[in-house]
Design a protein around this motif. Structure first.
Motif, PDB file in Angstrom:
ATOM      1  N   PRO A  66       0.798  -1.230   0.000  1.00  0.00           N
ATOM      2  CA  PRO A  66       0.000   0.000   0.000  1.00  0.00           C
ATOM      3  C   PRO A  66       0.828   1.276   0.000  1.00  0.00           C
ATOM      4  N   TYR A  67       1.981   1.279   0.637  1.00  0.00           N
ATOM      5  CA  TYR A  67       2.781   2.504   0.685  1.00  0.00           C
ATOM      6  C   TYR A  67       3.325   2.856  -0.690  1.00  0.00           C
ATOM      7  N   VAL A  68       3.610   1.853  -1.521  1.00  0.00           N
ATOM      8  CA  VAL A  68       4.065   2.119  -2.878  1.00  0.00           C
ATOM      9  C   VAL A  68       2.912   2.739  -3.676  1.00  0.00           C
ATOM     10  N   TYR A  69       1.708   2.223  -3.480  1.00  0.00           N
ATOM     11  CA  TYR A  69       0.528   2.783  -4.141  1.00  0.00           C
ATOM     12  C   TYR A  69       0.312   4.229  -3.706  1.00  0.00           C
ATOM     13  N   VAL A  70       0.412   4.497  -2.425  1.00  0.00           N
ATOM     14  CA  VAL A  70       0.204   5.849  -1.901  1.00  0.00           C
ATOM     15  C   VAL A  70       1.227   6.810  -2.487  1.00  0.00           C
ATOM     16  N   LEU A  71       2.490   6.424  -2.506  1.00  0.00           N
ATOM     17  CA  LEU A  71       3.517   7.295  -3.091  1.00  0.00           C
ATOM     18  C   LEU A  71       3.216   7.581  -4.558  1.00  0.00           C
ATOM     19  N   GLY A  72       2.776   6.576  -5.278  1.00  0.00           N
ATOM     20  CA  GLY A  72       2.425   6.768  -6.683  1.00  0.00           C
ATOM     21  C   GLY A  72       1.254   7.722  -6.847  1.00  0.00           C
ATOM     22  N   GLN A  73       0.270   7.599  -5.971  1.00  0.00           N
ATOM     23  CA  GLN A  73      -0.884   8.484  -6.039  1.00  0.00           C
ATOM     24  C   GLN A  73      -0.510   9.925  -5.688  1.00  0.00           C
ATOM     25  N   ILE A  74       0.371  10.099  -4.734  1.00  0.00           N
ATOM     26  CA  ILE A  74       0.823  11.450  -4.379  1.00  0.00           C
ATOM     27  C   ILE A  74       1.483  12.101  -5.592  1.00  0.00           C
ATOM     28  N   GLU A  75       2.347  11.354  -6.257  1.00  0.00           N
ATOM     29  CA  GLU A  75       3.022  11.900  -7.436  1.00  0.00           C
ATOM     30  C   GLU A  75       2.028  12.216  -8.550  1.00  0.00           C
ATOM     31  N   ALA A  76       1.037  11.345  -8.735  1.00  0.00           N
ATOM     32  CA  ALA A  76       0.058  11.546  -9.803  1.00  0.00           C
ATOM     33  C   ALA A  76      -0.891  12.705  -9.506  1.00  0.00           C
ATOM     34  N   ARG A  77      -1.303  12.839  -8.266  1.00  0.00           N
ATOM     35  CA  ARG A  77      -2.311  13.843  -7.902  1.00  0.00           C
ATOM     36  C   ARG A  77      -1.725  15.221  -7.632  1.00  0.00           C
ATOM     37  N   PHE A  78      -0.450  15.261  -7.301  1.00  0.00           N
ATOM     38  CA  PHE A  78       0.180  16.527  -6.951  1.00  0.00           C
ATOM     39  C   PHE A  78       1.381  16.786  -7.858  1.00  0.00           C
ATOM     40  N   PRO A  79       1.104  17.122  -9.124  1.00  0.00           N
ATOM     41  CA  PRO A  79       2.220  17.327 -10.051  1.00  0.00           C
ATOM     42  C   PRO A  79       3.123  18.487  -9.635  1.00  0.00           C
ATOM     43  N   ASN A  80       2.617  19.390  -8.804  1.00  0.00           N
ATOM     44  CA  ASN A  80       3.441  20.507  -8.347  1.00  0.00           C
ATOM     45  C   ASN A  80       4.357  20.119  -7.193  1.00  0.00           C
ATOM     46  N   LEU A  81       4.109  18.947  -6.630  1.00  0.00           N
ATOM     47  CA  LEU A  81       4.986  18.466  -5.572  1.00  0.00           C
ATOM     48  C   LEU A  81       6.346  18.223  -6.200  1.00  0.00           C
ATOM     49  N   LEU A  82       7.340  18.833  -5.635  1.00  0.00           N
ATOM     50  CA  LEU A  82       8.674  18.721  -6.215  1.00  0.00           C
ATOM     51  C   LEU A  82       9.126  17.270  -6.286  1.00  0.00           C
ATOM     52  N   GLU A  83       9.837  16.952  -7.344  1.00  0.00           N
ATOM     53  CA  GLU A  83      10.383  15.605  -7.478  1.00  0.00           C
ATOM     54  C   GLU A  83      11.274  15.276  -6.282  1.00  0.00           C
ATOM     55  N   VAL A  84      11.923  16.301  -5.765  1.00  0.00           N
ATOM     56  CA  VAL A  84      12.771  16.119  -4.584  1.00  0.00           C
ATOM     57  C   VAL A  84      11.937  15.594  -3.419  1.00  0.00           C
ATOM     58  N   ASP A  85      10.709  16.109  -3.268  1.00  0.00           N
ATOM     59  CA  ASP A  85       9.841  15.651  -2.188  1.00  0.00           C
ATOM     60  C   ASP A  85       9.442  14.191  -2.385  1.00  0.00           C
ATOM     61  N   ALA A  86       9.123  13.821  -3.616  1.00  0.00           N
ATOM     62  CA  ALA A  86       8.780  12.431  -3.899  1.00  0.00           C
ATOM     63  C   ALA A  86       9.985  11.534  -3.622  1.00  0.00           C
ATOM     64  N   ASP A  87      11.158  11.998  -4.011  1.00  0.00           N
ATOM     65  CA  ASP A  87      12.386  11.238  -3.731  1.00  0.00           C
ATOM     66  C   ASP A  87      12.627  11.127  -2.230  1.00  0.00           C
ATOM     67  N   TYR A  88      12.325  12.209  -1.503  1.00  0.00           N
ATOM     68  CA  TYR A  88      12.488  12.208  -0.047  1.00  0.00           C
ATOM     69  C   TYR A  88      11.577  11.158   0.585  1.00  0.00           C
ATOM     70  N   LEU A  89      10.319  11.126   0.164  1.00  0.00           N
ATOM     71  CA  LEU A  89       9.395  10.135   0.711  1.00  0.00           C
ATOM     72  C   LEU A  89       9.860   8.721   0.389  1.00  0.00           C
ATOM     73  N   ASP A  90      10.371   8.514  -0.804  1.00  0.00           N
ATOM     74  CA  ASP A  90      10.860   7.187  -1.167  1.00  0.00           C
ATOM     75  C   ASP A  90      12.087   6.818  -0.342  1.00  0.00           C
ATOM     76  N   ALA A  91      12.957   7.785  -0.093  1.00  0.00           N
ATOM     77  CA  ALA A  91      14.132   7.524   0.753  1.00  0.00           C
ATOM     78  C   ALA A  91      13.701   7.161   2.179  1.00  0.00           C
ATOM     79  N   CYS A  92      12.669   7.834   2.667  1.00  0.00           N
ATOM     80  CA  CYS A  92      12.141   7.510   4.003  1.00  0.00           C
ATOM     81  C   CYS A  92      11.583   6.090   4.037  1.00  0.00           C
ATOM     82  N   ARG A  93      10.887   5.713   2.973  1.00  0.00           N
ATOM     83  CA  ARG A  93      10.346   4.357   2.878  1.00  0.00           C
ATOM     84  C   ARG A  93      11.468   3.320   2.907  1.00  0.00           C
ATOM     85  N   LYS A  94      12.530   3.598   2.156  1.00  0.00           N
ATOM     86  CA  LYS A  94      13.656   2.665   2.124  1.00  0.00           C
ATOM     87  C   LYS A  94      14.335   2.557   3.489  1.00  0.00           C
ATOM     88  N   LYS A  95      14.464   3.699   4.156  1.00  0.00           N
ATOM     89  CA  LYS A  95      15.097   3.686   5.476  1.00  0.00           C
ATOM     90  C   LYS A  95      14.234   2.921   6.472  1.00  0.00           C
TER      91      LYS A  95
END
Length: 79
Positions: free
Chosen positions: A5-34
């Protein structure tokens, strides 16, 4: 295949919030990995500062999500 589910949520955040900086999406993914490292490999590799940083980020994201929900909800009722 196990649901991720967390992978789905991250994907939805990126899809729904195109103004969200790619850096923020990368940050969330880094947090998930950690989180995965902490849960599966070894404990204690997350500092209190990192926790606070993520909490602050999530508070800001929550504000953006609520604003987006208000916007789309209004547009739904205008039809």
């Amino acid at each position: 295949m196990k649901s991720l589910p967390y992978v789905y949520v991250l994907g939805q955040i990126e899809a729904r919030f195109p103004n969200l900086l790619e850096v923020d999406a990368d940050y969330l993914d880094a947090c998930r990995k950690k989180r995965n490292e902490t849960e599966y490999d070894f404990a204690g590799n997350v500092s209190e500062d990192e926790v606070q940083e993520l909490l602050d980020f999530c508070q800001e994201l929550k504000i953006e999500v609520k604003a987006w929900l208000r916007k789309i909800t209004r547009s739904l009722f205008k039809r």
